[in-house]
Design a protein around this motif. Structure first.
Motif, short mmCIF file in Angstrom:
data_model
loop_
_atom_site.label_atom_id
_atom_site.label_comp_id
_atom_site.label_asym_id
_atom_site.label_seq_id
_atom_site.Cartn_x
_atom_site.Cartn_y
_atom_site.Cartn_z
N ILE A 427 40.04 37.74 15.66
CA ILE A 427 39.26 36.91 16.59
C ILE A 427 39.97 36.80 17.93
O ILE A 427 39.35 36.92 19.01
CB ILE A 427 39.02 35.53 15.98
N VAL A 428 41.30 36.59 17.90
CA VAL A 428 42.05 36.47 19.15
C VAL A 428 41.99 37.77 19.95
O VAL A 428 41.79 37.77 21.18
CB VAL A 428 43.52 36.07 18.84
N ALA A 429 42.15 38.91 19.26
CA ALA A 429 42.08 40.19 19.96
C ALA A 429 40.69 40.45 20.53
O ALA A 429 40.54 40.97 21.64
CB ALA A 429 42.48 41.32 19.01
N TRP A 430 39.66 40.07 19.79
CA TRP A 430 38.29 40.27 20.27
C TRP A 430 38.00 39.41 21.49
O TRP A 430 37.41 39.87 22.47
CB TRP A 430 37.32 39.94 19.14
N LEU A 431 38.46 38.15 21.48
CA LEU A 431 38.26 37.28 22.64
C LEU A 431 39.04 37.79 23.85
O LEU A 431 38.57 37.70 24.99
CB LEU A 431 38.69 35.85 22.29
N ALA A 432 40.24 38.32 23.60
CA ALA A 432 41.03 38.85 24.72
C ALA A 432 40.35 40.07 25.34
O ALA A 432 40.35 40.23 26.56
CB ALA A 432 42.43 39.22 24.22
N SER A 433 39.75 40.92 24.50
CA SER A 433 39.05 42.08 25.04
C SER A 433 37.81 41.66 25.83
O SER A 433 37.50 42.24 26.87
CB SER A 433 38.65 43.02 23.90
N LEU A 434 37.11 40.63 25.39
CA LEU A 434 35.96 40.14 26.15
C LEU A 434 36.39 39.58 27.50
O LEU A 434 35.72 39.77 28.51
CB LEU A 434 35.23 39.05 25.34
N HIS A 435 37.53 38.89 27.51
CA HIS A 435 38.01 38.31 28.77
C HIS A 435 38.40 39.40 29.76
O HIS A 435 38.13 39.28 30.96
CB HIS A 435 39.22 37.42 28.47
N LEU A 436 39.00 40.48 29.26
CA LEU A 436 39.41 41.55 30.17
C LEU A 436 38.20 42.29 30.74
O LEU A 436 38.17 42.66 31.91
CB LEU A 436 40.33 42.53 29.43
N THR A 437 37.19 42.50 29.89
CA THR A 437 36.03 43.26 30.37
C THR A 437 35.15 42.45 31.31
O THR A 437 34.46 43.00 32.17
CB THR A 437 35.18 43.74 29.19
N SER A 438 35.17 41.11 31.17
CA SER A 438 34.31 40.27 32.00
C SER A 438 35.02 39.68 33.21
O SER A 438 34.41 38.97 33.99
CB SER A 438 33.74 39.12 31.15
N ALA A 439 36.31 39.95 33.38
CA ALA A 439 37.05 39.37 34.50
C ALA A 439 36.60 40.03 35.81
O ALA A 439 36.52 41.25 35.90
CB ALA A 439 38.56 39.59 34.31
N PRO A 440 36.24 39.22 36.84
CA PRO A 440 35.77 39.80 38.13
C PRO A 440 36.90 40.44 38.91
O PRO A 440 38.05 39.99 38.84
CB PRO A 440 35.19 38.59 38.85
N GLY A 441 36.57 41.48 39.66
CA GLY A 441 37.54 42.13 40.55
C GLY A 441 38.48 43.06 39.87
O GLY A 441 39.45 43.50 40.46
N THR A 442 38.23 43.38 38.58
CA THR A 442 39.13 44.31 37.90
C THR A 442 38.64 45.73 38.11
O THR A 442 37.45 46.02 38.08
CB THR A 442 39.18 43.99 36.41
N ALA A 443 39.55 46.61 38.33
CA ALA A 443 39.21 48.02 38.54
C ALA A 443 40.06 48.88 37.63
O ALA A 443 41.19 48.52 37.31
CB ALA A 443 39.45 48.39 40.00
#
Length: 446
Positions: A427-443
């Motif tokens: 669950i922690v890894a899944w939430l972390a992946s969601l946070h990385l993919t939805s973070a604005p300004g990431t390239a």
């Protein structure tokens, strides 16, 4: 008087509740929700027939401490003081607010084990099985295929030798005579220890003729003290007479037993210890009691565990083991996988026993299942290395039964906690992946 029923806790302005302080997704907090704690309050109520006196300790607290003790392989003192330091342990045991003092004296766990007995501890093992079902560690159909094996639960005694046992018996007799105010003709406090040491030295040097001569002298010395105390038994106070009679009987067993006798005495403080030959090169004999273990075929969950005093043949223990499995799981096993020590054993109707020597009507699926019988060996190893099965510190034959059942509880809880930890990490890894993919300004990196 029995424990008071747990009521609702009112709010406190100056303290924070434990369920608001800790992470409720923690595996131990999740495990507490899978256990039906009301069972202990209902099933253990018969041990408190009187309605007078001080209310007993909460049954959830005692059950929780026993679970934690055998999950993390702790002593009575360590689990009580660890409870004071760990808020997750307090939440697991049903506390509402963080406590700064020990909930009970460590000796209370000894009295509780004696009070609830073997039947009460079997309820604890049953609840770990139901908790595994609730956590989806096992499925109901898993109880139809089990693996059965036996091991030795060693007693907490020193390696028995004739010289050491005789010298300990003499010391106890001399101490008891001094406590009762008896005047012995001679106590041999100087000569007997020297003879006991000499026996060990001659044995190490393989000078067996001299060793046997020194051992014979030591037996003569201990026999003189034994007869001297026995002659003055009537002069002892009544409070010491029973203890003296028991000690004299043990000393007589040591003086009369031969190397090839059966039912020998291997320890003065644990006369129930038995010598069990295991055939291991590094340890040919183990001193304790035989324990029969039953686990599910696929998951390795303990569904039956019982001490078998008297060192019975493995095949003679299979019927009782499967009977316990049927009681704890409420299902009769259909297929049982064993080693060759169980050949020819009688079992309940509708149950089939398989071992690797069978050839007739053995399908590919059965051959694969028979090969998996050895999966119980690492389960036993984990109970000995990660639990408290390797060395039993509880007293008497009842202590053997109590420790075996509690070790099975600890093994089951470790399996459930491992599954909950893996789920929590996912669950922690899944939430972390969601946070990385939805973070604005990431390239993406180039």
């Amino acid at each position: 008087m029995g424990p008071k029923p747990a009521g609702s806790q009112s709010a406190d302005m100056f303290r924070q509740r434990l369920d608001e302080l800790v992470n409720l997704k923690h595996p131990l907090a999740q495990l507490a929700t899978h256990i039906d704690w009301s069972v202990f309050e209902r099933e253990w109520s018969g041990h408190f027939p009187s309605s007078r006196g001080r209310p007993a300790t909460s049954t959830r607290l005692i059950a929780g401490l026993l679970y934690l003790q055998h999950t993390f392989a702790l002593s009575d003192e360590d689990v009580v003081w660890g409870w004071v330091e760990n808020p997750y342990w307090q939440l697991f045991c049903g506390e509402t607010w963080f406590q700064h003092r020990p909930p009970i004296d460590p000796s209370s766990l000894t009295r509780w084990r004696k009070r609830i007995g073997e039947a009460g501890l079997e309820w604890m093992l049953t609840q770990t099985i139901k908790a595994a079902e609730s956590a989806r560690l096992v499925k109901p159909q898993s109880f139809k295929k089990v693996i059965v094996d036996s091991t030795v639960q060693e007693k907490a005694i020193a390696h028995p030798t004739d010289s050491r046992l005789l010298e300990r018996a003499r010391q106890h007799l001399v101490k008891l005579a001094a406590e009762a105010g008896l005047a012995l003709r001679q106590n041999y406090n100087r000569e007997a220890p020297r003879l006991a040491v000499q026996v060990g030295r001659y044995a190490h040097a393989k000078q067996y003729k001299r060793m046997r001569a020194s051992l014979k002298k030591l037996k003569t010395v201990v026999g003189r003290v034994w007869r001297d105390v026995g002659r003055q038994l009537d002069k002892m106070p009544t409070t010491l007479r029973d203890r003296a009679s028991d000690l004299l009987a043990k000393a007589k067993r040591l003086l009369t037993q031969k190397p090839r006798d059966k039912n020998k005495l291997y320890s003065l403080h644990a006369p129930e210890a038995e010598c069990i030959a295991k055939g291991k090169t590094r340890q040919p004999y183990e001193f304790g009691v035989k324990v029969s273990i039953a686990t599910t075929h696929k998951e390795g969950l303990v569904v039956g565990m019982r001490s078998m005093p008297g060192n019975p043949y493995d095949g003679h223990t299979l019927y009782e083991t499967l009977e316990q499995v049927a009681i704890l799981t409420e299902q009769q096993p259909k297929e049982v996988f064993v080693d060759l020590g169980y050949r020819g054993a009688e079992v309940q109707a509708g149950t089939k026993v398989y071992h690797h020597k069978l050839k007739r009507d053995i399908t590919v699926r059965l051959r694969r299942d028979i090969r998996r019988r050895s999966a119980i060996e690492p389960a036993i190893g984990h109970m000995k290395n990660d639990g408290r099965l390797r060395r039993n510190w509880l007293k008497g034959a009842d202590g053997d039964a109590f420790n075996a059942l509690l070790c099975g509880c600890g093994h089951n809880l470790r399996l459930i906690l491992r599954k909950l930890r893996l789920f929590f990490a996912f669950i922690v890894a899944w939430l972390a992946s969601l946070h990385l993919t939805s973070a604005p300004g990431t390239a993406p990196e180039r």
